[in-house]
Design a protein around this motif. Sequence first.
Motif, PDB file in Angstrom:
ATOM      1  N   LEU A  28       2.383  11.460   9.087  1.00 28.33           N
ATOM      2  CA  LEU A  28       2.251  10.146   9.720  1.00 28.33           C
ATOM      3  C   LEU A  28       3.618   9.533   9.956  1.00 28.33           C
ATOM      4  CD1 LEU A  28      -0.604   8.331   7.714  1.00 28.33           C
ATOM      5  CD2 LEU A  28      -0.761   9.357   9.988  1.00 28.33           C
ATOM      6  N   ASN A  29       3.842   9.029  11.161  1.00 26.14           N
ATOM      7  CA  ASN A  29       5.098   8.318  11.394  1.00 26.14           C
ATOM      8  C   ASN A  29       4.958   6.864  10.944  1.00 26.14           C
ATOM      9  OD1 ASN A  29       3.698   6.937  13.398  1.00 26.14           O
ATOM     10  ND2 ASN A  29       4.679   8.011  15.094  1.00 26.14           N
ATOM     11  N   GLU A  31       4.402   4.246  12.486  1.00 29.60           N
ATOM     12  CA  GLU A  31       3.349   3.501  13.181  1.00 29.60           C
ATOM     13  C   GLU A  31       1.957   3.973  12.792  1.00 29.60           C
ATOM     14  OE1 GLU A  31       4.094   0.848  14.912  1.00 29.60           O
ATOM     15  OE2 GLU A  31       6.177   1.269  14.370  1.00 29.60           O
ATOM     16  N   LYS A  33       0.791   7.007  13.179  1.00 29.10           N
ATOM     17  CA  LYS A  33       0.315   8.018  14.120  1.00 29.10           C
ATOM     18  C   LYS A  33       0.588   9.421  13.575  1.00 29.10           C
ATOM     19  CE  LYS A  33      -0.657   4.807  17.197  1.00 29.10           C
ATOM     20  NZ  LYS A  33      -2.073   4.453  17.495  1.00 29.10           N
ATOM     21  N   VAL A  35       1.878  12.961  13.646  1.00 28.77           N
ATOM     22  CA  VAL A  35       2.923  13.640  14.404  1.00 28.77           C
ATOM     23  C   VAL A  35       2.969  15.131  14.093  1.00 28.77           C
ATOM     24  CG1 VAL A  35       4.358  11.577  14.660  1.00 28.77           C
ATOM     25  CG2 VAL A  35       4.635  13.019  12.629  1.00 28.77           C
ATOM     26  N   ARG A 300       1.892   1.813   6.698  1.00 23.10           N
ATOM     27  CA  ARG A 300       1.720   3.016   7.516  1.00 23.10           C
ATOM     28  C   ARG A 300       0.302   3.585   7.392  1.00 23.10           C
ATOM     29  NH1 ARG A 300       5.969   7.970   7.042  1.00 23.10           N
ATOM     30  NH2 ARG A 300       7.314   6.144   6.968  1.00 23.10           N
ATOM     31  N   LYS A 303      -2.473   1.270   8.891  1.00 23.24           N
ATOM     32  CA  LYS A 303      -2.584   1.383  10.349  1.00 23.24           C
ATOM     33  C   LYS A 303      -3.407   2.603  10.740  1.00 23.24           C
ATOM     34  CE  LYS A 303       1.785  -0.916  11.561  1.00 23.24           C
ATOM     35  NZ  LYS A 303       3.150  -0.727  12.125  1.00 23.24           N
ATOM     36  N   TYR A 304      -3.155   3.705  10.054  1.00 25.15           N
ATOM     37  CA  TYR A 304      -3.871   4.939  10.358  1.00 25.15           C
ATOM     38  C   TYR A 304      -5.370   4.794  10.075  1.00 25.15           C
ATOM     39  CZ  TYR A 304      -5.658   9.678   9.654  1.00 25.15           C
ATOM     40  OH  TYR A 304      -6.421  10.819   9.702  1.00 25.15           O
ATOM     41  N   GLU A 307      -7.196   2.348  12.427  1.00 25.49           N
ATOM     42  CA  GLU A 307      -7.392   2.971  13.742  1.00 25.49           C
ATOM     43  C   GLU A 307      -8.653   3.841  13.743  1.00 25.49           C
ATOM     44  OE1 GLU A 307      -6.300   3.852  17.735  1.00 25.49           O
ATOM     45  OE2 GLU A 307      -5.387   2.410  16.341  1.00 25.49           O
ATOM     46  N   ARG A 308      -8.967   4.395  12.576  1.00 27.94           N
ATOM     47  CA  ARG A 308     -10.151   5.253  12.461  1.00 27.94           C
ATOM     48  C   ARG A 308     -11.383   4.490  11.968  1.00 27.94           C
ATOM     49  NH1 ARG A 308      -9.123  10.894   9.529  1.00 27.94           N
ATOM     50  NH2 ARG A 308     -11.368  10.845   9.956  1.00 27.94           N
TER      51      ARG A 308
END
Length: 370
Positions: A28-29, A31, A33, A35, A300, A303-304, A307-308
């Motif tokens: 995970l970056n 943000e 996301k 990667v 971090r 956010k992940y 999003e899910r």
Amino acid sequence: MSAKKTAQFDPQKTLESIENEFEMVQVLNEEGKIVNEEAMPKLSDEELQELMTRMVYTRVLDQRSISLNRQGRLGFYAPTAGQEASQIASHFALEKADWILPGYRDVPQIVWHGLPLYQAFLFSRGHFVGNQAPEGVNVLSPQIIIGAQYVQNAGVALGLKKRGKKAVAVTYTGDGGSSQGDFYEGINFAGAFNAPAIFIVQNNQFAISTPREKQTAAKTIAQKGIAAGIPSVLVDGMDPLAVYAVVKEARERALNGEGPTLIETLCYRYGPHTMAGDDPTRYRTSDLDTEWEKKDPLVRFRKYLEERGLWSEEKETEVIERAKEEIKDAIKKADETPKQKVTDLMANMYEEMPANLKEQYEIYTAKESK
């Protein structure tokens, strides 16, 4: 004039080739996301939520522990904020049968491994009950001597191997601990005996006030494992999914008889080294703090998950309130534990007390009975 001799070897080139091999593993970056799809661990939605729950809980535990320390209700305490991915995600990859040999900053891992929270508070106070892990909770007391747990971890791992146990021994130290002799002795011993050990160096950039680059000329700490002949990995220590994946693989390798692994988690502690008077503003800049705050493992991962659709403000609030309540109950139980006596120290230290202490024991027994 004699002709200039041409070197038949280039040790600098060899060094650089090794150093260049250590690219940081990241899933995970900043943000949140993905990667690196290939490195993405196979975790269910429930497991992802549980990992986040434990990280949030641990952040609350850190905040409350700092407050309790300032109130004089805890003794020695080393803050953990910023290292939740390194600590909690690495532990999440372990099993109950595994052994943990923590450093003094690694209380959260042994709490999640089964040590009652009130006993963790008693450890901070220096009470002997804090060092009495319940049966079946495979942890040692947090090591205060820098790096000493590395040698012990090699021994525990070898013991597991000789007894045919399907388990590993895991230990932690900071980047400062990697400069200790015990660090090298531990990884070398484990490598020589192909012991099922995992050695984790939490590189939070500063050994108290000494920056990592002033401790060693090595470009990474991970590369130091190469000299001991053991696989070594550099991982983003602010990324819980990357940490989990790396530790999970190291555990599987160890159980398959492939020996130990050295893991460097690149992370940052937001607070002081300990609450015993350290002032990080004297050796860290606000710009550096801001830079690492952007990499916060909780932000971090949140956010992940959001999003899910796996996390929400309501769910996080529930975890925070539960943590506060359980911490309140644990400190109350610690307060209710009988005070440690001088005779307790003597009785716990010796199976058969020497003659001079027997006399002192009787004196203190009489004093304590009044």
